[in-house]
Design a protein around this motif. Structure first.
Motif, PDB file in Angstrom:
ATOM      1  N   GLN B 711       0.834  -1.211   0.000  1.00 56.66           N
ATOM      2  CA  GLN B 711       0.000   0.000   0.000  1.00 56.66           C
ATOM      3  C   GLN B 711       0.864   1.256   0.000  1.00 56.66           C
ATOM      4  OE1 GLN B 711      -3.075  -0.068   2.995  1.00 56.66           O
ATOM      5  NE2 GLN B 711      -4.150  -1.767   1.995  1.00 56.66           N
ATOM      6  N   VAL B 712       1.981   1.205   0.728  1.00 61.64           N
ATOM      7  CA  VAL B 712       2.890   2.358   0.718  1.00 61.64           C
ATOM      8  C   VAL B 712       3.411   2.567  -0.701  1.00 61.64           C
ATOM      9  CG1 VAL B 712       5.072   3.301   1.559  1.00 61.64           C
ATOM     10  CG2 VAL B 712       3.572   2.050   3.136  1.00 61.64           C
ATOM     11  N   ARG B 713       3.845   1.481  -1.322  1.00 58.46           N
ATOM     12  CA  ARG B 713       4.411   1.613  -2.680  1.00 58.46           C
ATOM     13  C   ARG B 713       3.366   2.153  -3.648  1.00 58.46           C
ATOM     14  NH1 ARG B 713       6.301  -3.762  -1.606  1.00 58.46           N
ATOM     15  NH2 ARG B 713       8.300  -3.593  -0.524  1.00 58.46           N
ATOM     16  N   ALA B 714       2.132   1.691  -3.502  1.00 58.05           N
ATOM     17  CA  ALA B 714       1.073   2.161  -4.411  1.00 58.05           C
ATOM     18  C   ALA B 714       0.823   3.649  -4.208  1.00 58.05           C
ATOM     19  CB  ALA B 714      -0.210   1.365  -4.184  1.00 58.05           C
ATOM     20  N   ALA B 715       0.853   4.072  -2.919  1.00 61.57           N
ATOM     21  CA  ALA B 715       0.583   5.490  -2.635  1.00 61.57           C
ATOM     22  C   ALA B 715       1.739   6.381  -3.075  1.00 61.57           C
ATOM     23  CB  ALA B 715       0.310   5.683  -1.144  1.00 61.57           C
ATOM     24  N   GLU B 716       2.883   5.764  -3.345  1.00 54.72           N
ATOM     25  CA  GLU B 716       4.058   6.537  -3.744  1.00 54.72           C
ATOM     26  C   GLU B 716       4.396   6.351  -5.224  1.00 54.72           C
ATOM     27  OE1 GLU B 716       7.103   5.241  -0.974  1.00 54.72           O
ATOM     28  OE2 GLU B 716       6.628   6.951   0.306  1.00 54.72           O
ATOM     29  N   ALA B 717       3.520   5.660  -5.931  1.00 51.78           N
ATOM     30  CA  ALA B 717       3.771   5.441  -7.362  1.00 51.78           C
ATOM     31  C   ALA B 717       3.815   6.797  -8.060  1.00 51.78           C
ATOM     32  CB  ALA B 717       2.663   4.572  -7.950  1.00 51.78           C
ATOM     33  N   PRO B 718       4.570   6.890  -9.164  1.00 54.60           N
ATOM     34  CA  PRO B 718       4.671   8.192  -9.860  1.00 54.60           C
ATOM     35  C   PRO B 718       3.287   8.765 -10.183  1.00 54.60           C
ATOM     36  CG  PRO B 718       6.177   6.576 -10.813  1.00 54.60           C
ATOM     37  CD  PRO B 718       5.384   5.847  -9.793  1.00 54.60           C
ATOM     38  N   GLU B 719       2.364   7.889 -10.620  1.00 53.49           N
ATOM     39  CA  GLU B 719       1.039   8.407 -10.991  1.00 53.49           C
ATOM     40  C   GLU B 719       0.245   8.842  -9.764  1.00 53.49           C
ATOM     41  OE1 GLU B 719       2.266   5.444 -11.557  1.00 53.49           O
ATOM     42  OE2 GLU B 719       0.825   3.830 -11.154  1.00 53.49           O
ATOM     43  N   ALA B 720       0.683   8.378  -8.562  1.00 54.88           N
ATOM     44  CA  ALA B 720       0.020   8.821  -7.325  1.00 54.88           C
ATOM     45  C   ALA B 720       0.744  10.024  -6.729  1.00 54.88           C
ATOM     46  CB  ALA B 720      -0.031   7.678  -6.319  1.00 54.88           C
ATOM     47  N   GLY B 721       1.744  10.519  -7.435  1.00 58.24           N
ATOM     48  CA  GLY B 721       2.382  11.757  -6.988  1.00 58.24           C
ATOM     49  C   GLY B 721       3.743  11.576  -6.334  1.00 58.24           C
ATOM     50  N   GLY B 722       4.202  10.323  -6.214  1.00 61.22           N
ATOM     51  CA  GLY B 722       5.554  10.091  -5.710  1.00 61.22           C
ATOM     52  C   GLY B 722       5.664   9.964  -4.206  1.00 61.22           C
ATOM     53  N   ALA B 723       6.882  10.189  -3.724  1.00 59.76           N
ATOM     54  CA  ALA B 723       7.239   9.821  -2.340  1.00 59.76           C
ATOM     55  C   ALA B 723       6.389  10.500  -1.282  1.00 59.76           C
ATOM     56  CB  ALA B 723       8.713  10.155  -2.113  1.00 59.76           C
ATOM     57  N   ARG B 724       6.255   9.815  -0.166  1.00 63.59           N
ATOM     58  CA  ARG B 724       5.544  10.330   0.997  1.00 63.59           C
ATOM     59  C   ARG B 724       6.385  10.028   2.239  1.00 63.59           C
ATOM     60  NH1 ARG B 724       0.003  11.264   0.363  1.00 63.59           N
ATOM     61  NH2 ARG B 724      -0.745  10.840  -1.745  1.00 63.59           N
ATOM     62  N   ALA B 725       6.240  10.851   3.269  1.00 60.77           N
ATOM     63  CA  ALA B 725       6.898  10.552   4.537  1.00 60.77           C
ATOM     64  C   ALA B 725       6.043   9.540   5.292  1.00 60.77           C
ATOM     65  CB  ALA B 725       7.051  11.824   5.351  1.00 60.77           C
TER      66      ALA B 725
END
Lengths: 180, 758
Positions: B711-725
């Motif tokens: 789920q972290v990887r999905a939320a950080e996918a390029p199409e989801a806007g990239g990295a998150r803390a």
């Protein structure tokens, strides 16, 4: 409880029953309207079974029995191989899109179970909002609940083989004729 | 290059690991489940789970319905002997037969007798987990009677010779591909056996003939009304309707706990039972008062017999469960499976690992112990006490507590070991609690090792990184070498707090005491420091109490006497602060949950529990309340632009936080401040306190964590806007996220401390 003008309850029922993979068709309630709708619903099928009702006028069932494909007094072997069963439903449940069939008059349980297609006749004023209202002592279900009843939500289904498959041991299709 | 797939034959067959009296069977079952069953189990349970959440959220009186159901069941189990007499009269007055079987063997003997009295050759059977409990098929087949399982899941299990892995969808551990392979191996047919449609069609065709020719129809019962004798039967396929309608003889088997006082009460369960399984009513719910009026079915050439009905209720340990102050609650179970579907561990391994010979999941331990022996409940070790099932149980059974008590009883029934005794003595474990395994005694008293580890941190921090020392730790107390043990801090929170600058301005609004839980005090004291900083800045008068073990560790290892001692001491220490008008802040959610939930069982004085329950808060939950009370919007207190980690967050709330209702306020506050918050929907990270550190559960724990990592990887996918803390409130969630993603993880309070405006 639905009053004749309570269209929101009927609309909700129709929407939920459709979501549950039943086909819902709103029709008039004259004998000829019902007969014509059943003829359309069973188009192309060669053997039909009609179970008597409790709430709808007997003339409806008399009219249905004039459909040529109806087997007048089916044997159990004919029941096991018929194409469609036609029954009355004593109540509908809007929130779940369910219909309720009371057993009792011969054939009603078989006609709602053994055939690939179940056509149910539901008077629109007999729709309640939620399932538990069927158990209200003064409600629509009161008389029927003294009997053996079955609450039917869509055609028979299983997910045991992986994907959702409609049509297992019970009917593969459920066609609700909503009598307005 | 990827390792070649392990062939299915390399694993134990489910039946051979069904009985987990011996712990090695549990470990082999986990290996088998992770190897073969996990993908299908995950897909199915998570699907059921999502559907239940969606529909429950749409039902405005869901909580009231649960209260009603709970009250009906409490009444029913309380009055059970009377209800059984009422029911017998109702059944007999309608011409049915009633039999109350004391044991499994007694029930089998009676049912076989009925079948033989009709010269039955074929029994067609609807799904009945209770019939699995009594091994009915074995009895009937042993007497030469063919048993046709007609529920497609039970049909698969019969073909495969496996026990159920779930109590509503008993073959949910099978993928279409595996069913296809099984059927091809077991049946010779020219029909195609590839897709779900084809497999269903094949099974339906075989079973249709069985229904039409059966001598006896057999079903279970979901509920039975004592006043009318009405039985409620829930299903989707139509096989239960067929089994109860077509054959001349209908036998219905159920445990005595299925009896409720009145048919009029069935409406509550008509709504709640299917909702709690898959969200919606299943295709068919029958309410029958057999024998039915319709004549039984008779194909040409077969005799048309008179209808006959037998209701067989079994005790088989249930009346003893009824007398057990703890196990009694499990009799309220309506077998909806919500506790399985919302359990992260169950979602990962299913009921062949997290289950016994018949019953599985969180509730399964109590059932296996009640209808079998205590040792049969050993698999309930897989309950981590994460509490996700608590709010999802439609009859509000405190399932974690059942499993903690079972663990306590198992500990007490074991022989103990010299090492466990030694560890127990040095860490002041209560006498009987020292009979648990050395591993349990170690984890139950983590506070003691943490305290000394911190005092000797020069040495201890070298030891936890030293491979030989870690191998010793693994072999002596079962801490997996693959897990990083967090280093002990230079200063525990209680000392660090003393060194903070004093309160700048004295507020009149709020006074609190920060309870330095073991995990914050000796593990992540910076979180406590951040809480003090933020609360002081908001004008809160905050003091820090003594550091004490609050009892979570002991409770989770099933050492209830020790947990009670810890709870009592903690309550003694904190109640004077409440008298001063201070609320309590607890940073670690699993410690917070002790005050809010578990002390109900651990403190003798209900009034003290009530005080602690209502006045203990998660720090961010408390800040959200302060902001709401004072009318100062969070944006006035915190400035998102100052965030050192950017504005995009991935927030994973702790399982206990979700149950306590403090996950949403945290997420909402962060959004209000202006963060872009993605959240996890996993039930638990898989670490679950000590669970993921234990050497025997490491692989399983990481497998549970895979969903969260994905789920972290999905939320950080390029199409989801990239990295998150990464943001998480739980100590173990933090360790798990770190283990899976090798990234730093912040507590929301640390983030808030860095963006203070005031």
């Amino acid at each position: 409880m639905a009053t004749p003008g309570n269209t929101s309850l009927v609309d909700l029922f129709a929407a939920r029953a459709t979501e549950a993979a039943a086909k819902v068709e709103r029709i008039g309630r004259s004998d000829s309207d019902v007969r014509a709708a059943v003829v359309r619903a069973t188009d192309g099928l060669s053997s039909l079974v009609v179970a008597d009702g409790d709430f709808l006028p007997p003339s409806v069932f008399t009219a249905l029995r004039t459909i040529p494909q109806v087997i007048p007094k089916p044997t159990d072997d004919q029941l096991a191989s018929a194409d469609a069963g036609i029954t009355e439903a004593f109540a509908g449940v809007a929130r779940s899109g369910s219909i309720c069939v009371a057993m009792g008059p011969p054939l009603r349980s078989a006609a709602s179970l053994l055939m690939p297609l179940h056509v149910a006749l539901l008077p629109a004023e007999r729709i309640v909002l939620r399932p538990r209202e069927l158990f209200d002592a003064s409600g629509i279900g009161a008389a029927a609940m003294q009997r053996n009843i079955i609450i039917i939500t869509g055609p028979s289904a299983t997910a045991d083989m992986g994907p959702l498959v409609r049509g297992v041991h019970g009917p593969h299709r459920l066609h609700i004729l909503l009598l307005e | 290059m990827a390792a070649p797939p392990v062939p299915a034959e390399a694993y134990d067959a489910p039946r051979t690991v069904a009985n987990k009296r011996d712990k090695s069977a549990l470990l082999r079952a986990i290996r088998m489940a992770l190897g073969i069953e996990s993908a299908a189990v995950r897909r199915n349970t998570q699907n059921f789970n999502r559907n239940r959440y969606r529909e429950a959220a749409a039902l405005p009186d869901y909580e009231a319905l649960k209260d009603e159901a709970r009250a009906i069941k409490e009444h029913a189990i309380g009055d059970l002997p009377d209800l059984l007499m009422t029911l017998e009269t109702a059944i007999r007055s309608r011409g049915g037969n009633f039999y109350l079987a004391s044991t499994a063997a007694d029930a089998c003997r009676y049912i076989l007798g009925v079948c033989q009295s009709h010269g039955a050759k074929l029994v067609v059977k609807g799904k009945s987990i209770t019939s699995e409990e009594i091994r009915l098929n074995h009895t009937l087949e042993g007497a030469g009677i063919e048993v046709a399982e007609s529920d497609l899941a039970e049909f698969i299990l019969q073909v495969a010779d496996e026990q159920p892995s779930h109590n509503v969808a008993p073959a949910m551990h099978y993928s279409t591909e595996r069913i296809s392979a099984l059927f091809k191996r077991k049946f010779s047919t020219s029909e195609p056996l590839e897709t779900g449609e084809e497999l269903t069609k094949f099974a339906r065709g075989r079973l249709r003939q069985k229904f039409l020719n059966a001598d006896v129809g057999f079903t279970g019962a979901n509920l039975i009304a004592a006043d009318t004798g009405t039985i409620m039967l829930v299903e989707s396929e139509g096989n239960i309707r067929m089994s109860s309608l077509l054959p001349p003889v209908h036998i219905s088997l159920a445990g005595v706990e299925k009896v409720i006082p009145a048919q009029s009460q069935m409406g509550v369960f008509l709504e709640l039972l299917p909702l709690s399984f898959n969200g919606k009513l299943t295709s068919y719910t029958s309410f029958l008062r057999p024998p039915l009026e319709d004549p039984p079915f008779a194909l040409a050439g077969r005799p048309r017999k008179k209808r006959e009905f037998h209701l067989v209720l079994i005790d088989n340990g249930r009346m003893k469960m009824r007398q057990d102050p703890v196990l009694q609650e499990s009799l309220y179970c309506i077998r909806c499976s919500a506790c399985m579907n919302c359990c992260a561990n169950f979602q990962t391994v299913g009921g062949h690992a997290f289950g016994g010979e018949t019953y599985c999941g969180g509730i399964g331990g109590a059932w296996e112990a009640g209808t079998g022996t205590l040792e049969n409940a050993r698999f309930s070790d897989l309950c981590t006490g994460c509490s996700r099932c608590v709010n999802n149980c439609p009859v509000r059974i405190d399932i974690p507590w059942l499993n903690e008590v079972l663990r306590d009883r198992l500990n007490r029934s074991s022989a103990g070991s010299p090492l466990a005794s030694l560890l127990g003595i040095v860490s002041f474990v209560r006498g009987d609690d020292r009979r648990a395994s050395a591993q349990k005694v170690f984890f139950a008293n983590y506070h003691w090792y943490a305290k000394w580890g911190t005092r000797t941190r020069g040495l201890s921090n070298r030891l936890i990184r030293h491979s030989t020392a870690r191998r010793w730790m693994q072999s002596l107390v079962g801490v997996d070498v693959r897990r990083e043990v967090p280093p002990f801090p230079a200063r525990p929170l209680v000392r660090a707090a003393r060194e903070l600058p004093p309160l700048a301005r004295v507020g009149k609004r709020a006074k609190v005491v920060l309870f330095p839980d073991v995990y914050t005090n000796y593990g992540l004291p910076q979180r406590g420091v951040a809480a003090i900083k933020v609360l002081r800045a908001l004008g809160v008068d905050i003091v820090v109490s003594d550091a004490l073990p609050e009892g979570r560790a002991a409770l989770s290892q099933g050492m209830i006497a020790t947990a009670k001692k810890h709870a009592r001491h903690t309550a003694d220490a904190l109640l004077p602060y409440l008298d001063e008008g201070r609320d309590i802040i607890v940073i670690e959610p699993s410690a917070l949950a002790m005050f809010r939930r578990d002390y109900r069982h651990l403190l003798a004085d209900a009034a003290r529990f009530e005080l602690l329950r209502t006045r203990t808060f998660d720090p961010v939950e408390y800040i959200a309340r302060l902001s709401a009370k004072s009318g100062r919007p969070a944006r006035d207190l915190f400035d998102v632009a100052r965030s050192p980690v950017g504005t995009r967050l991935f927030v994973h709330s702790h399982c206990q936080q979700k149950t306590l209702g403090c996950a949403e306020p945290t997420e909402a506050l962060l959004r209000e401040i202006g963060f872009d918050v993605a959240t996890s929907s996993v039930e638990c990270c898989g670490m679950a306190g000590s669970f993921g550190y234990k050497k025997e559960y490491y692989e399983m724990s990481m497998a549970v964590g895979d969903d969260l990592f994905a789920q972290v990887r999905a939320a950080e996918a390029p199409e989801a806007g990239g990295a998150r803390a990464l943001v998480a409130s739980g100590t173990s969630c933090t360790e798990q996220l770190h283990a899976g993603l090798a990234r730093p993880v912040l507590h929301p309070i640390e983030l808030l401390a860095s963006i203070l405006k005031v």
